[in-house]
Design a protein around this motif. Structure first.
Motif, PDB file in Angstrom:
ATOM      1  N   THR A 122       0.472   5.598   4.981  1.00  0.00           N
ATOM      2  CA  THR A 122      -0.318   5.684   6.215  1.00  0.00           C
ATOM      3  C   THR A 122      -1.130   6.971   6.280  1.00  0.00           C
ATOM      4  O   THR A 122      -2.238   6.977   6.834  1.00  0.00           O
ATOM      5  CB  THR A 122       0.591   5.577   7.465  1.00  0.00           C
ATOM      6  OG1 THR A 122       1.537   6.652   7.472  1.00  0.00           O
ATOM      7  CG2 THR A 122       1.324   4.255   7.497  1.00  0.00           C
ATOM      8  N   CYS A 123      -0.602   8.057   5.722  1.00  0.00           N
ATOM      9  CA  CYS A 123      -1.376   9.299   5.677  1.00  0.00           C
ATOM     10  C   CYS A 123      -2.610   9.126   4.789  1.00  0.00           C
ATOM     11  O   CYS A 123      -3.681   9.672   5.080  1.00  0.00           O
ATOM     12  CB  CYS A 123      -0.508  10.457   5.165  1.00  0.00           C
ATOM     13  SG  CYS A 123       0.705  11.052   6.363  1.00  0.00           S
TER      14      CYS A 123
ATOM     15  N   LEU B  74      -1.786  -3.822   5.759  1.00  0.00           N
ATOM     16  CA  LEU B  74      -0.689  -2.947   5.349  1.00  0.00           C
ATOM     17  C   LEU B  74       0.167  -2.531   6.550  1.00  0.00           C
ATOM     18  O   LEU B  74       1.398  -2.507   6.474  1.00  0.00           O
ATOM     19  CB  LEU B  74      -1.239  -1.713   4.638  1.00  0.00           C
ATOM     20  CG  LEU B  74      -0.224  -0.835   3.894  1.00  0.00           C
ATOM     21  CD1 LEU B  74       0.531  -1.641   2.849  1.00  0.00           C
ATOM     22  CD2 LEU B  74      -0.925   0.354   3.236  1.00  0.00           C
ATOM     23  N   LEU B  75      -0.475  -2.228   7.660  1.00  0.00           N
ATOM     24  CA  LEU B  75       0.272  -1.825   8.859  1.00  0.00           C
ATOM     25  C   LEU B  75       1.128  -2.972   9.385  1.00  0.00           C
ATOM     26  O   LEU B  75       2.274  -2.773   9.792  1.00  0.00           O
ATOM     27  CB  LEU B  75      -0.702  -1.349   9.944  1.00  0.00           C
ATOM     28  CG  LEU B  75      -1.453  -0.054   9.628  1.00  0.00           C
ATOM     29  CD1 LEU B  75      -2.529   0.218  10.669  1.00  0.00           C
ATOM     30  CD2 LEU B  75      -0.492   1.136   9.524  1.00  0.00           C
ATOM     31  N   HIS B  76       0.565  -4.174   9.366  1.00  0.00           N
ATOM     32  CA  HIS B  76       1.324  -5.356   9.811  1.00  0.00           C
ATOM     33  C   HIS B  76       2.561  -5.559   8.935  1.00  0.00           C
ATOM     34  O   HIS B  76       3.661  -5.823   9.436  1.00  0.00           O
ATOM     35  CB  HIS B  76       0.430  -6.598   9.761  1.00  0.00           C
ATOM     36  CG  HIS B  76       1.162  -7.870  10.055  1.00  0.00           C
ATOM     37  ND1 HIS B  76       1.525  -8.256  11.333  1.00  0.00           N
ATOM     38  CD2 HIS B  76       1.633  -8.847   9.222  1.00  0.00           C
ATOM     39  CE1 HIS B  76       2.180  -9.408  11.280  1.00  0.00           C
ATOM     40  NE2 HIS B  76       2.249  -9.791  10.014  1.00  0.00           N
ATOM     41  N   CYS B  77       2.381  -5.419   7.632  1.00  0.00           N
ATOM     42  CA  CYS B  77       3.502  -5.627   6.704  1.00  0.00           C
ATOM     43  C   CYS B  77       4.567  -4.541   6.849  1.00  0.00           C
ATOM     44  O   CYS B  77       5.761  -4.824   6.779  1.00  0.00           O
ATOM     45  CB  CYS B  77       2.988  -5.684   5.260  1.00  0.00           C
ATOM     46  SG  CYS B  77       2.010  -7.157   4.883  1.00  0.00           S
ATOM     47  N   LEU B  78       4.133  -3.293   7.053  1.00  0.00           N
ATOM     48  CA  LEU B  78       5.090  -2.199   7.222  1.00  0.00           C
ATOM     49  C   LEU B  78       5.974  -2.404   8.451  1.00  0.00           C
ATOM     50  O   LEU B  78       7.150  -2.056   8.457  1.00  0.00           O
ATOM     51  CB  LEU B  78       4.360  -0.860   7.331  1.00  0.00           C
ATOM     52  CG  LEU B  78       3.898  -0.215   6.017  1.00  0.00           C
ATOM     53  CD1 LEU B  78       2.990   0.970   6.281  1.00  0.00           C
ATOM     54  CD2 LEU B  78       5.086   0.204   5.163  1.00  0.00           C
ATOM     55  N   LEU B  79       5.392  -2.986   9.492  1.00  0.00           N
ATOM     56  CA  LEU B  79       6.165  -3.237  10.715  1.00  0.00           C
ATOM     57  C   LEU B  79       7.216  -4.321  10.531  1.00  0.00           C
ATOM     58  O   LEU B  79       8.195  -4.358  11.273  1.00  0.00           O
ATOM     59  CB  LEU B  79       5.219  -3.656  11.850  1.00  0.00           C
ATOM     60  CG  LEU B  79       4.674  -2.565  12.758  1.00  0.00           C
ATOM     61  CD1 LEU B  79       3.712  -3.165  13.769  1.00  0.00           C
ATOM     62  CD2 LEU B  79       5.781  -1.810  13.463  1.00  0.00           C
TER      63      LEU B  79
ATOM     64  N   ALA C 120      12.886   4.761   2.552  1.00  0.00           N
ATOM     65  CA  ALA C 120      11.797   3.780   2.495  1.00  0.00           C
ATOM     66  C   ALA C 120      10.655   4.177   3.431  1.00  0.00           C
ATOM     67  O   ALA C 120       9.468   4.045   3.095  1.00  0.00           O
ATOM     68  CB  ALA C 120      12.327   2.392   2.861  1.00  0.00           C
ATOM     69  N   ALA C 121      11.005   4.677   4.620  1.00  0.00           N
ATOM     70  CA  ALA C 121       9.987   5.100   5.584  1.00  0.00           C
ATOM     71  C   ALA C 121       9.185   6.289   5.063  1.00  0.00           C
ATOM     72  O   ALA C 121       7.989   6.415   5.344  1.00  0.00           O
ATOM     73  CB  ALA C 121      10.653   5.446   6.914  1.00  0.00           C
ATOM     74  N   PHE C 122       9.839   7.149   4.298  1.00  0.00           N
ATOM     75  CA  PHE C 122       9.151   8.285   3.670  1.00  0.00           C
ATOM     76  C   PHE C 122       7.999   7.795   2.792  1.00  0.00           C
ATOM     77  O   PHE C 122       6.894   8.337   2.818  1.00  0.00           O
ATOM     78  CB  PHE C 122      10.162   9.086   2.847  1.00  0.00           C
ATOM     79  CG  PHE C 122       9.555  10.053   1.875  1.00  0.00           C
ATOM     80  CD1 PHE C 122       8.895  11.185   2.321  1.00  0.00           C
ATOM     81  CD2 PHE C 122       9.649   9.836   0.503  1.00  0.00           C
ATOM     82  CE1 PHE C 122       8.334  12.087   1.424  1.00  0.00           C
ATOM     83  CE2 PHE C 122       9.099  10.730  -0.399  1.00  0.00           C
ATOM     84  CZ  PHE C 122       8.436  11.856   0.066  1.00  0.00           C
ATOM     85  N   THR C 123       8.254   6.723   2.036  1.00  0.00           N
ATOM     86  CA  THR C 123       7.207   6.137   1.196  1.00  0.00           C
ATOM     87  C   THR C 123       6.103   5.520   2.051  1.00  0.00           C
ATOM     88  O   THR C 123       4.905   5.738   1.807  1.00  0.00           O
ATOM     89  CB  THR C 123       7.807   5.043   0.281  1.00  0.00           C
ATOM     90  OG1 THR C 123       8.779   5.634  -0.570  1.00  0.00           O
ATOM     91  CG2 THR C 123       6.743   4.390  -0.567  1.00  0.00           C
ATOM     92  N   GLY C 124       6.496   4.730   3.059  1.00  0.00           N
ATOM     93  CA  GLY C 124       5.512   4.089   3.933  1.00  0.00           C
ATOM     94  C   GLY C 124       4.650   5.095   4.668  1.00  0.00           C
ATOM     95  O   GLY C 124       3.445   4.873   4.873  1.00  0.00           O
TER      96      GLY C 124
END
Length: 373
Positions: A133-134, A102-107, A125-129
């Protein structure tokens, strides 16, 4: 007779695999649908399908790629909650594979601006991502001993980049929700904010880190954890000076604003020995990049700057006759910010006298632009 149960299990396993495969294929087709009801339906089916099962690693990676198609598309809370529920289920059953993928895809999915300032779109979009992560922190890294190693570092790095997008581009309600989420996370896990700061400072220097560092410092200040602030202040100040104050490009405004969370803790000795020489050098080397940074710095510190007024004022004054109108405007604002931080009238008078000497007195047209300083 003894082989029948084994055969039944094999047949059952094959049926389950087919069911999972069919559901995943259906999800891949419908994940980007505009219909909220269809999203909730397919996410509900996916959750039911994967519950209690261990998926192969390629399937997890594929799902994460599909999840990362949604932040720019899912604008409603219901769709976001339904997807977060699925991610939470995977985090319980296969935490490490999910976190890594998930972290790889978010980047790499366009949520984080590679160049340029954050926008409303990337902020949303970053708000959702960031919510994802939280959830990873709560599910995968809850135990303190888990918060080491490359996956933990990657998570904090991704969170810092996502938060910079939220701070710079998202709506006020989204930012407020994000800060509340982080504060709740750190409050429930004593020492976690300290670990965040330590991890951020161990990463490659990046001005975007100052957004999350600033939020950490605000949290520690609110909860009267000044020991953590003092513990890390020197290292964060070093990052600020190298990545922002001495930057060869103009820093983004949201990072200058968030740097105030650090600058309000600066002491006189730190200002005199570290910040003052750095800001003087920055204004000499590249005033068009440094002036706005210096202006925000002067507005953020909680010090009486009277004793430094002339040293700072000379550097600012040299740009009041600049050919660049924007730079001249920034210099005027910086001079105003400096004056507001000085309690000694004689120090301000010395700066004004210096201004008259370089601007040619009251007959100079620039005098009228500066009359409110």
């Amino acid at each position: 007779m003894h082989t029948l149960p084994g055969c039944f299990h094999l047949i059952l396993d094959v049926c389950v695999l087919h069911q999972v495969s069919d559901t995943l294929k259906k999800f891949a087709v419908k994940v980007t649908t505009a219909s909220v009801s269809e999203r909730k339906e397919i996410l509900g089916e996916l959750k039911q399908c994967i519950s209690g099962k261990e998926l192969p690693e390629p399937a997890i990676k594929g799902l994460c790629k599909l999840f990362c198609l949604t932040p720019h598309r899912y604008r409603d809370a219901a769709s976001r909650r339904a997807l977060l529920s699925v991610i939470g289920l995977l985090a319980e059953s296969q935490p490490e594979i999910l976190a890594t993928s998930l972290l790889h895809c978010l980047l790499n999915c366009g949520v984080i601006s590679k160049n340029g300032a954050p926008s409303k779109s990337t902020g949303s979009a970053a708000f959702t991502g960031l919510a994802w992560t939280c959830l990873l922190v709560r599910s995968v890294f809850l135990a303190p001993e888990k918060r080491v190693g490359p996956i933990w570092k990657k998570l904090v790095e991704v969170q810092s980049l996502l938060l910079a997008e939220v701070v710079g581009g998202a709506q006020a309600t989204a930012l407020k929700s994000t800060l509340k989420n982080l504060s709740h996370l750190w409050k429930k896990n004593p020492g976690l904010a300290d670990q965040y700061i330590s991890t951020l400072l161990s990463l490659e220097q990046n001005p975007s880190s100052l957004a999350l560092l600033g939020v950490c410092l605000d949290f520690c200040t609110t909860h009267k954890d000044m020991a953590t602030v003092e513990k890390h202040k020197s290292a964060i100040l070093d990052l600020y000076m190298k990545a922002v104050l001495m930057s060869k490009t103009r820093p983004h405004q949201h990072l200058l604003d968030k740097s105030g969370s650090l600058l309000r803790h600066v002491s006189h000795s730190e200002f005199k020995e570290l910040l003052l020489p750095a800001l003087q050098k920055a204004m000499l080397r590249s005033p068009e990049n440094a002036m706005q940074t210096v202006s925000c710095l002067l507005a953020s510190v909680t010090l009486d700057l009277s004793q430094y007024a002339m040293d700072i004022g000379k550097g600012i004054a040299s740009q009041l006759k600049a050919n660049n109108p924007q730079l001249m405007e920034q210099a005027v604002q910086a001079m105003q910010n400096l004056a507001k931080q000085c309690s000694d009238p004689s120090a301000v008078q010395d700066v004004i006298t210096h201004l008259f000497s370089i601007l040619g007195g009251k007959d100079n047209s620039l005098y009228y632009d500066l009359r409110n300083i």
